[in-house]
Design a protein around this motif. Structure first.
Motif, mmCIF file in Angstrom:
data_model
loop_
_atom_site.group_PDB
_atom_site.id
_atom_site.type_symbol
_atom_site.label_atom_id
_atom_site.label_comp_id
_atom_site.label_asym_id
_atom_site.label_seq_id
_atom_site.Cartn_x
_atom_site.Cartn_y
_atom_site.Cartn_z
ATOM 1 N N GLN A 11 0.821 -1.202 0.000
ATOM 2 C CA GLN A 11 0.000 0.000 0.000
ATOM 3 C C GLN A 11 0.860 1.258 0.000
ATOM 4 O O GLN A 11 1.863 1.356 0.702
ATOM 5 N N GLY A 12 0.463 2.249 -0.793
ATOM 6 C CA GLY A 12 1.125 3.540 -0.826
ATOM 7 C C GLY A 12 0.183 4.569 -1.425
ATOM 8 O O GLY A 12 -0.745 4.216 -2.167
ATOM 9 N N LYS A 13 0.409 5.816 -1.137
ATOM 10 C CA LYS A 13 -0.479 6.888 -1.585
ATOM 11 C C LYS A 13 -0.651 6.879 -3.095
ATOM 12 O O LYS A 13 -1.744 7.128 -3.614
ATOM 13 N N TYR A 14 0.432 6.616 -3.816
ATOM 14 C CA TYR A 14 0.400 6.671 -5.276
ATOM 15 C C TYR A 14 0.436 5.281 -5.929
ATOM 16 O O TYR A 14 0.647 5.168 -7.125
ATOM 17 N N ARG A 15 0.232 4.253 -5.137
ATOM 18 C CA ARG A 15 0.144 2.873 -5.638
ATOM 19 C C ARG A 15 1.339 2.515 -6.524
ATOM 20 O O ARG A 15 1.190 1.956 -7.607
ATOM 21 N N ASN A 16 2.521 2.825 -6.015
ATOM 22 C CA ASN A 16 3.748 2.625 -6.787
ATOM 23 C C ASN A 16 4.866 2.032 -5.951
ATOM 24 O O ASN A 16 6.034 2.309 -6.196
ATOM 25 N N LEU A 17 4.509 1.213 -4.954
ATOM 26 C CA LEU A 17 5.485 0.833 -3.943
ATOM 27 C C LEU A 17 5.743 -0.673 -3.909
ATOM 28 O O LEU A 17 4.811 -1.478 -3.913
ATOM 29 N N VAL A 18 7.033 -1.039 -3.852
ATOM 30 C CA VAL A 18 7.462 -2.431 -3.725
ATOM 31 C C VAL A 18 8.316 -2.570 -2.471
ATOM 32 O O VAL A 18 9.222 -1.763 -2.236
ATOM 33 N N ALA A 19 8.026 -3.579 -1.663
ATOM 34 C CA ALA A 19 8.832 -3.885 -0.481
ATOM 35 C C ALA A 19 9.755 -5.054 -0.794
ATOM 36 O O ALA A 19 9.362 -6.019 -1.443
ATOM 37 N N THR A 20 10.994 -4.974 -0.318
ATOM 38 C CA THR A 20 11.960 -6.038 -0.505
ATOM 39 C C THR A 20 13.033 -5.902 0.571
ATOM 40 O O THR A 20 12.900 -5.092 1.490
ATOM 41 N N SER A 21 14.088 -6.685 0.479
ATOM 42 C CA SER A 21 15.208 -6.559 1.410
ATOM 43 C C SER A 21 16.155 -5.462 0.940
ATOM 44 O O SER A 21 16.282 -5.211 -0.268
ATOM 45 N N SER A 64 5.129 3.668 -13.737
ATOM 46 C CA SER A 64 4.036 2.911 -14.347
ATOM 47 C C SER A 64 4.609 1.741 -15.129
ATOM 48 O O SER A 64 5.708 1.824 -15.684
ATOM 49 N N GLY A 65 3.836 0.666 -15.194
ATOM 50 C CA GLY A 65 4.365 -0.564 -15.752
ATOM 51 C C GLY A 65 4.205 -0.697 -17.245
ATOM 52 O O GLY A 65 3.445 0.046 -17.897
ATOM 53 N N PHE A 66 4.926 -1.661 -17.790
ATOM 54 C CA PHE A 66 4.835 -2.008 -19.199
ATOM 55 C C PHE A 66 4.497 -3.489 -19.328
ATOM 56 O O PHE A 66 5.098 -4.328 -18.661
ATOM 57 N N LYS A 67 3.538 -3.799 -20.168
ATOM 58 C CA LYS A 67 3.321 -5.190 -20.570
ATOM 59 C C LYS A 67 4.262 -5.453 -21.737
ATOM 60 O O LYS A 67 4.277 -4.706 -22.714
ATOM 61 N N VAL A 68 5.076 -6.477 -21.614
ATOM 62 C CA VAL A 68 6.118 -6.726 -22.601
ATOM 63 C C VAL A 68 5.928 -8.090 -23.255
ATOM 64 O O VAL A 68 5.756 -9.101 -22.574
ATOM 65 N N ASN A 69 5.951 -8.096 -24.552
ATOM 66 C CA ASN A 69 6.019 -9.338 -25.312
ATOM 67 C C ASN A 69 7.307 -9.298 -26.131
ATOM 68 O O ASN A 69 7.650 -8.262 -26.715
ATOM 69 N N TRP A 70 8.010 -10.402 -26.144
ATOM 70 C CA TRP A 70 9.303 -10.448 -26.822
ATOM 71 C C TRP A 70 9.205 -11.271 -28.096
ATOM 72 O O TRP A 70 8.588 -12.339 -28.120
ATOM 73 N N GLU A 71 9.811 -10.754 -29.134
ATOM 74 C CA GLU A 71 9.887 -11.463 -30.403
ATOM 75 C C GLU A 71 11.350 -11.623 -30.799
ATOM 76 O O GLU A 71 12.150 -10.702 -30.637
ATOM 77 N N ASN A 93 2.097 0.382 -22.239
ATOM 78 C CA ASN A 93 1.919 0.915 -20.888
ATOM 79 C C ASN A 93 0.659 0.339 -20.255
ATOM 80 O O ASN A 93 -0.399 0.311 -20.885
ATOM 81 N N VAL A 94 0.786 -0.117 -18.989
ATOM 82 C CA VAL A 94 -0.368 -0.712 -18.296
ATOM 83 C C VAL A 94 -0.748 0.027 -17.018
ATOM 84 O O VAL A 94 -1.655 -0.390 -16.302
ATOM 85 N N GLY A 95 -0.081 1.140 -16.706
ATOM 86 C CA GLY A 95 -0.482 1.930 -15.557
ATOM 87 C C GLY A 95 0.199 1.559 -14.253
ATOM 88 O O GLY A 95 1.244 0.917 -14.237
ATOM 89 N N ARG A 96 -0.441 1.949 -13.145
ATOM 90 C CA ARG A 96 0.185 1.838 -11.827
ATOM 91 C C ARG A 96 0.140 0.419 -11.275
ATOM 92 O O ARG A 96 -0.823 -0.326 -11.469
ATOM 93 N N LEU A 97 1.176 0.083 -10.532
ATOM 94 C CA LEU A 97 1.304 -1.247 -9.935
ATOM 95 C C LEU A 97 0.113 -1.574 -9.042
ATOM 96 O O LEU A 97 -0.499 -2.637 -9.163
ATOM 97 N N GLY A 98 -0.219 -0.687 -8.099
ATOM 98 C CA GLY A 98 -1.292 -0.960 -7.147
ATOM 99 C C GLY A 98 -2.654 -1.075 -7.776
ATOM 100 O O GLY A 98 -3.536 -1.776 -7.264
ATOM 101 N N ASP A 99 -2.864 -0.402 -8.910
ATOM 102 C CA ASP A 99 -4.141 -0.518 -9.617
ATOM 103 C C ASP A 99 -4.271 -1.876 -10.284
ATOM 104 O O ASP A 99 -5.380 -2.370 -10.494
#
Length: 371
Positions: A139-149, A215-222, A235-241
């Motif tokens: 969770q984050g105000k702008y729905r753009n947050l990843v938790a990790t080590s 914001s994320g990208f949907k990627v297909n590789w050829e 472009n697919v928009g915000r992570l949290g959405d």
């Protein structure tokens, strides 16, 4: 030292600990980080980082390993871990915008995925610099947050944050086809946020980080006629959405029942490799105080029984996890693997105890905007 008479601990990515100092880098546009929080902007644009990771590079990525003895002697559980203030929590995102996809990962959280990055001061074209960890949308105000080590964002050997850092939620690696590996998109780092005590002192009691992603990208590789992979990006928009986000909680009970998720792939000390890192795995148990581990400056870790190996680093510990919503409250991240029964196999994992310091880093990141 007899390997059967020791208690072995190792960061789940196997990263080396080498002393060093670094100055925090901040931007006036992003707002200065508060005391004790180090914020650093990613070196690459989202398109550059996303396009770097071809299917071949992802499959060849490994956990970072070292050639020094990382074993430590065991001892009685430390009493240092515990609340340093009031109990607090932030609820999870409800998963707005999440589409129902056919998946083999029934009841596993869509928020959890694999992190990929390259080592700083290394040739990015060299496969030895292609590394991975685990992480989760929170969770984050702008729905753009990843938790990790923290050791999944910062290299203590070069004293720099990693390059080409991306997060792929709900990652899974099919037998041959690329399709499906990034079902919700790929999200590149914009800002890294960690505690100063990890960055400067390499203190694994602060081995957590929160990454603001673009914001994320949907990627297909050829594969072209020249044999090279070429990305087709949308472009697919915000992570949290797209996948929602786990809640966040701090100053909780040391003894709590949690689920842990991640993508383990490394070896046990005896050389056995039970995991591949191709799909998400989980553990379940009740946490308790862990012994001190002086090599990592650890005094305030909590842990529970789990056989995760390298690659699971950064995966979330979720309190009050619900299968129906696939959400809970982040109260830890996979940090160190332990061999407590002295049989050369990891049997416990540990995390820094999430207290007011963790909340400070989280709050800084949770309120940081990215395009």
């Amino acid at each position: 030292m007899n390997s059967r008479a020791r208690r072995l601990t190792i960061p789940l990515t196997g990263l080396l600990m080498i002393a060093g100092m670094i100055g925090a880098t901040t931007s006036a546009n992003a707002g200065a980080a508060p005391k004790d929080v180090v914020s650093s902007q990613a070196s690459e644009t989202p398109t550059e980082a996303t396009s770097f990771w071809s299917p071949e590079r992802m499959r060849k990525a490994t956990d970072a390993t070292g050639d020094i003895d990382l074993s430590v002697k065991g001892g009685a559980p430390s009493t240092a871990a515990g609340p340093d203030g009031p109990v607090g929590s932030v609820p999870p995102i409800g998963g707005e915008g999440t589409k129902t996809l056919k998946s083999k990962q029934v009841n596993l959280p869509n928020t959890v995925g694999r992190v990929f990055f390259t080592l700083p001061k290394a040739n990015p074209a060299d496969p030895k610099s292609w590394k991975y960890c685990s992480g989760s949308s929170v969770q984050g105000k702008y729905r753009n947050l990843v938790a990790t080590s923290a050791h999944c964002v910062y290299d203590v050997k070069s004293n720099q944050f990693y390059d080409n850092w991306i997060f792929i939620p709900s990652y899974w690696d099919g037998d041959q086809a690329w399709d499906g590996k990034n079902p919700y998109g790929i999200y590149a780092a914009k800002w890294f946020n960690a505690h100063d005590d990890f960055v400067v002192k390499e203190d694994y009691d602060f081995d957590y980080a929160f990454v603001n992603v673009s914001s994320g990208f949907k990627v297909n590789w050829e594969k072209g006629a020249d044999g090279k992979w070429k990305p087709l990006i949308k472009n697919v928009g915000r992570l949290g959405d797209n996948v929602g986000g786990q809640g966040f909680a701090w100053n909780q009970k040391v003894k709590s029942t949690v689920f842990s998720f991640g993508y383990p792939a490394g070896l046990h000390p005896d050389g056995d490799k039970p995991f591949t890192g191709r799909t998400m795995k989980w553990c379940y148990g009740t946490t308790g105080a862990m012994p001190a581990a002086p090599k990592y400056n650890v005094q305030e870790h909590i842990g529970f029984k789990c056989s995760f190996t390298a690659g699971a680093s950064g995966g979330p510990w979720l309190l009050k996890y619900k299968n129906s919503t696939r959400t809970g409250y982040l109260v830890g991240v996979n940090s160190i693997a332990w061999d407590t029964d002295k049989n050369d196999r990891y049997d416990k994992i540990s995390s820094p105890y999430f207290n007011g310091d963790t909340h400070k880093v989280y709050t800084t990141a949770a309120n940081r905007w990215t395009k």
